[in-house]
Write a protein that holds these residues in place. Structure first.
Motif, PDB file in Angstrom:
ATOM      1  N   ASP A  40     -39.844  36.000 -32.420  1.00  0.00           N
ATOM      2  CA  ASP A  40     -38.848  37.079 -32.384  1.00  0.00           C
ATOM      3  C   ASP A  40     -37.966  36.966 -31.151  1.00  0.00           C
ATOM      4  O   ASP A  40     -36.766  37.159 -31.221  1.00  0.00           O
ATOM      5  CB  ASP A  40     -39.528  38.450 -32.414  1.00  0.00           C
ATOM      6  N   ASP A  41     -38.574  36.638 -29.994  1.00  0.00           N
ATOM      7  CA  ASP A  41     -37.789  36.476 -28.770  1.00  0.00           C
ATOM      8  C   ASP A  41     -36.810  35.323 -28.908  1.00  0.00           C
ATOM      9  O   ASP A  41     -35.678  35.401 -28.441  1.00  0.00           O
ATOM     10  CB  ASP A  41     -38.705  36.257 -27.563  1.00  0.00           C
ATOM     11  N   GLY A  42     -37.235  34.237 -29.559  1.00  0.00           N
ATOM     12  CA  GLY A  42     -36.336  33.106 -29.783  1.00  0.00           C
ATOM     13  C   GLY A  42     -35.180  33.483 -30.680  1.00  0.00           C
ATOM     14  O   GLY A  42     -34.032  33.094 -30.433  1.00  0.00           O
ATOM     15  N   LEU A  47     -29.507  35.084 -31.356  1.00  0.00           N
ATOM     16  CA  LEU A  47     -28.580  36.119 -31.812  1.00  0.00           C
ATOM     17  C   LEU A  47     -27.816  36.748 -30.647  1.00  0.00           C
ATOM     18  O   LEU A  47     -26.697  37.217 -30.839  1.00  0.00           O
ATOM     19  CB  LEU A  47     -29.336  37.197 -32.595  1.00  0.00           C
ATOM     20  N   SER A  48     -28.410  36.744 -29.459  1.00  0.00           N
ATOM     21  CA  SER A  48     -27.707  37.270 -28.285  1.00  0.00           C
ATOM     22  C   SER A  48     -26.441  36.460 -28.035  1.00  0.00           C
ATOM     23  O   SER A  48     -25.406  37.001 -27.651  1.00  0.00           O
ATOM     24  CB  SER A  48     -28.592  37.228 -27.039  1.00  0.00           C
ATOM     25  N   GLU A  54     -28.005  40.988 -25.809  1.00  0.00           N
ATOM     26  CA  GLU A  54     -29.366  41.132 -26.310  1.00  0.00           C
ATOM     27  C   GLU A  54     -29.534  42.473 -27.024  1.00  0.00           C
ATOM     28  O   GLU A  54     -30.250  42.566 -28.023  1.00  0.00           O
ATOM     29  CB  GLU A  54     -30.367  41.012 -25.157  1.00  0.00           C
ATOM     30  N   THR A  55     -28.881  43.497 -26.529  1.00  0.00           N
ATOM     31  CA  THR A  55     -28.967  44.819 -27.159  1.00  0.00           C
ATOM     32  C   THR A  55     -28.495  44.740 -28.606  1.00  0.00           C
ATOM     33  O   THR A  55     -29.177  45.214 -29.522  1.00  0.00           O
ATOM     34  CB  THR A  55     -28.121  45.839 -26.379  1.00  0.00           C
ATOM     35  N   ARG A  56     -27.337  44.154 -28.824  1.00  0.00           N
ATOM     36  CA  ARG A  56     -26.800  44.038 -30.176  1.00  0.00           C
ATOM     37  C   ARG A  56     -27.696  43.160 -31.044  1.00  0.00           C
ATOM     38  O   ARG A  56     -27.888  43.440 -32.231  1.00  0.00           O
ATOM     39  CB  ARG A  56     -25.371  43.499 -30.118  1.00  0.00           C
ATOM     40  N   ALA A  57     -28.284  42.125 -30.454  1.00  0.00           N
ATOM     41  CA  ALA A  57     -29.193  41.247 -31.200  1.00  0.00           C
ATOM     42  C   ALA A  57     -30.445  42.006 -31.628  1.00  0.00           C
ATOM     43  O   ALA A  57     -30.896  41.880 -32.769  1.00  0.00           O
ATOM     44  CB  ALA A  57     -29.565  40.036 -30.351  1.00  0.00           C
ATOM     45  N   ARG A  58     -31.006  42.793 -30.731  1.00  0.00           N
ATOM     46  CA  ARG A  58     -32.216  43.563 -31.072  1.00  0.00           C
ATOM     47  C   ARG A  58     -31.913  44.581 -32.184  1.00  0.00           C
ATOM     48  O   ARG A  58     -32.727  44.799 -33.071  1.00  0.00           O
ATOM     49  CB  ARG A  58     -32.777  44.268 -29.847  1.00  0.00           C
ATOM     50  N   ILE A  59     -30.750  45.189 -32.118  1.00  0.00           N
ATOM     51  CA  ILE A  59     -30.350  46.142 -33.157  1.00  0.00           C
ATOM     52  C   ILE A  59     -30.189  45.416 -34.491  1.00  0.00           C
ATOM     53  O   ILE A  59     -30.657  45.891 -35.531  1.00  0.00           O
ATOM     54  CB  ILE A  59     -29.059  46.876 -32.752  1.00  0.00           C
TER      55      ILE A  59
END
Length: 169
Positions: A40-42, A47-48, A54-59
């Motif tokens: 998931d981190d990868g 996606l970041s 990173e915020t937008r990627a996590r969303i």
């Protein structure tokens, strides 16, 4: 002198089902959880780059896993501040990277938006177009800067074309 208190637990050859640290199954589950977290981190790291932060990627990842979520649900699920989530969702929606619709409710009151992230294939297609445009600008930089005096022998006058095709599975 030894006494036999009853039947002993069967031992499987070569496999100790339990040990001092817990069962093999528990350790395997823990390792699986760690591997998923690293995966998931990868994905979030990649996606970041694609989604700028990173915020937008996590969303985006959360919405792929939980489509039709409200901003409050996304905030709770990601651990991000609600105001940060609302701002990022507005940007992602403005860029057509998430869709939204009003949540239907029988009662009177506020019907919040539900958000769903676009498919990864659509995300990649959009990015390919952006990269293509930027490469065209770089390759034709002399024209954009008004310096047409240099000769181009490498075909840089031709536009760059990037084609993304869906694989047939």
């Amino acid at each position: 002198m030894s006494t036999d208190d009853g039947p002993s637990e069967p031992e499987e050859e070569g496999l100790d089902v339990t040990d001092g640290d817990g069962s093999v199954r528990e350790r395997l589950e823990e390792e699986t959880d760690r591997a998923v977290e690293r995966f998931d981190d990868g994905v979030v790291d990649l996606l970041s780059w694609v989604l700028d932060t990173e915020t937008r990627a996590r969303i985006y990842v959360y919405l792929r896993q939980h489509p039709d979520s409200t901003s409050d649900e996304v905030a709770e699920g990601t651990g991000l501040y609600p105001s940060t989530v609302r701002e990022a969702l507005a940007e992602l929606h403005g860029e057509d990277r998430v869709s939204r619709r009003k949540r239907e409710s029988d009662g009177a009151g506020n019907n919040p938006y539900e958000y769903t992230a676009i498919a990864p294939s659509e995300l990649v297609s959009n990015i390919a177009g952006d990269v293509q445009s930027e490469l065209n600008t770089v390759f034709n930089l002399d024209d954009h800067l008004g310096d047409g005096g240099g000769e181009s022998t490498d075909g840089a006058d031709e536009p760059v074309t990037i084609t993304v095709e869906e694989s047939e599975q």
